[in-house]
Design a protein around this motif. Sequence first.
Motif, PDB file in Angstrom:
ATOM      1  N   UNK A   1       0.839  -1.213   0.000  1.00  0.00           N
ATOM      2  CA  UNK A   1       0.000   0.000   0.000  1.00  0.00           C
ATOM      3  C   UNK A   1       0.866   1.252   0.000  1.00  0.00           C
TER       4      UNK A   1
ATOM      5  N   UNK B   1     -11.214 -10.996  -0.681  1.00  0.00           N
ATOM      6  CA  UNK B   1     -12.179  -9.918  -0.528  1.00  0.00           C
ATOM      7  C   UNK B   1     -12.652  -9.505  -1.915  1.00  0.00           C
ATOM      8  N   UNK B   2     -13.877  -9.002  -1.995  1.00  0.00           N
ATOM      9  CA  UNK B   2     -14.311  -8.432  -3.274  1.00  0.00           C
ATOM     10  C   UNK B   2     -13.442  -7.206  -3.629  1.00  0.00           C
ATOM     11  N   UNK B   3     -13.663  -6.682  -4.778  1.00  0.00           N
ATOM     12  CA  UNK B   3     -13.014  -5.469  -5.305  1.00  0.00           C
ATOM     13  C   UNK B   3     -11.618  -5.758  -5.835  1.00  0.00           C
ATOM     14  N   UNK B   4     -10.791  -6.453  -5.056  1.00  0.00           N
ATOM     15  CA  UNK B   4      -9.450  -6.755  -5.544  1.00  0.00           C
ATOM     16  C   UNK B   4      -9.537  -7.592  -6.826  1.00  0.00           C
TER      17      UNK B   4
ATOM     18  N   UNK C   1     -10.516  -0.527   4.917  1.00  0.00           N
ATOM     19  CA  UNK C   1      -9.631  -0.841   3.781  1.00  0.00           C
ATOM     20  C   UNK C   1     -10.344  -0.599   2.446  1.00  0.00           C
ATOM     21  N   UNK C   2      -9.587  -0.203   1.453  1.00  0.00           N
ATOM     22  CA  UNK C   2     -10.165   0.181   0.155  1.00  0.00           C
ATOM     23  C   UNK C   2     -11.195  -0.820  -0.382  1.00  0.00           C
ATOM     24  N   UNK C   3     -10.909  -2.143  -0.374  1.00  0.00           N
ATOM     25  CA  UNK C   3     -11.881  -3.057  -0.983  1.00  0.00           C
ATOM     26  C   UNK C   3     -13.233  -3.063  -0.277  1.00  0.00           C
ATOM     27  N   UNK C   4     -13.270  -2.641   0.976  1.00  0.00           N
ATOM     28  CA  UNK C   4     -14.522  -2.729   1.743  1.00  0.00           C
ATOM     29  C   UNK C   4     -15.249  -1.390   1.844  1.00  0.00           C
TER      30      UNK C   4
ATOM     31  N   UNK D   1      -7.876  -2.094   9.846  1.00  0.00           N
ATOM     32  CA  UNK D   1      -8.181  -3.470   9.424  1.00  0.00           C
ATOM     33  C   UNK D   1      -7.307  -3.763   8.217  1.00  0.00           C
TER      34      UNK D   1
END
Lengths: 149, 94
Positions: free
Chosen positions: A72, A105-108, B8-11, B84
Amino acid sequence: MTVSPLKVREEMLRRIHAHGVETYPHECCGALLGRDGDDTREVIDLVRLANRRDDSPRNRFEVTPDDVRLAEKTAGEKKLELIGWYHSHPDAPARPSEYDRDHAWPWYSYIIVSVQKGEPKDTTSWRLHDDRAGYDPEPVEIIVHTPSI
Amino acid sequence: MAVKVIIPTPLRVYAGKQESVEVQAKTVAEALAALTGTFGDLKKHLFSDDGRLRSFVNVYVNDEDIRYLQKDQTQVREGDTISIVPSIAGGSRI
């Protein structure tokens, strides 16, 4: 659900393949840095990471939270976003396993490269459903970068 | 206590697209319960069906991993920041 293509610069794909060949028969892993727009997502750079699963590196990989934070931070320094992850499946298809799904996780975007007998074969990308029940394939569009003269 | 939870970005899409959310809590467990109480869609991505934090989800209070504190009973103070951070894991075997 239809997922927009993931644009991947050709050089990045070469680097992912080279990483998978280098670590074969163990799994390789790394972070995808790029830009995420409303309709497009592009992989512009990578962060190679160590597979921390010493106990079962042929069919498992793990990126520690410290390495996630490093990825990140690297993305931020390059004015990019951390948009996903790549890993290899040595002598196995480029499809997500149940274990992959349990840890996603979603999105990634999750790129998987199949490395068969030390040679990179199929490369696929996947996005986890909102309800965690499965993945959508994310078409990979290879961008051939032509240097300006 | 008002504490900040960094999403966190994805959530973020499940938390009103916010980068952080302020909640009232005395412990990490209370903070995460308040967060998922407000944003219910976050819950399945943080907790497994048995209600435990997913194995790849790591929680920090001001950069200290709660596994080395009192886990989800770690106390939080006014102004603390909860982060997180996922571990990324997977592999070819089912």
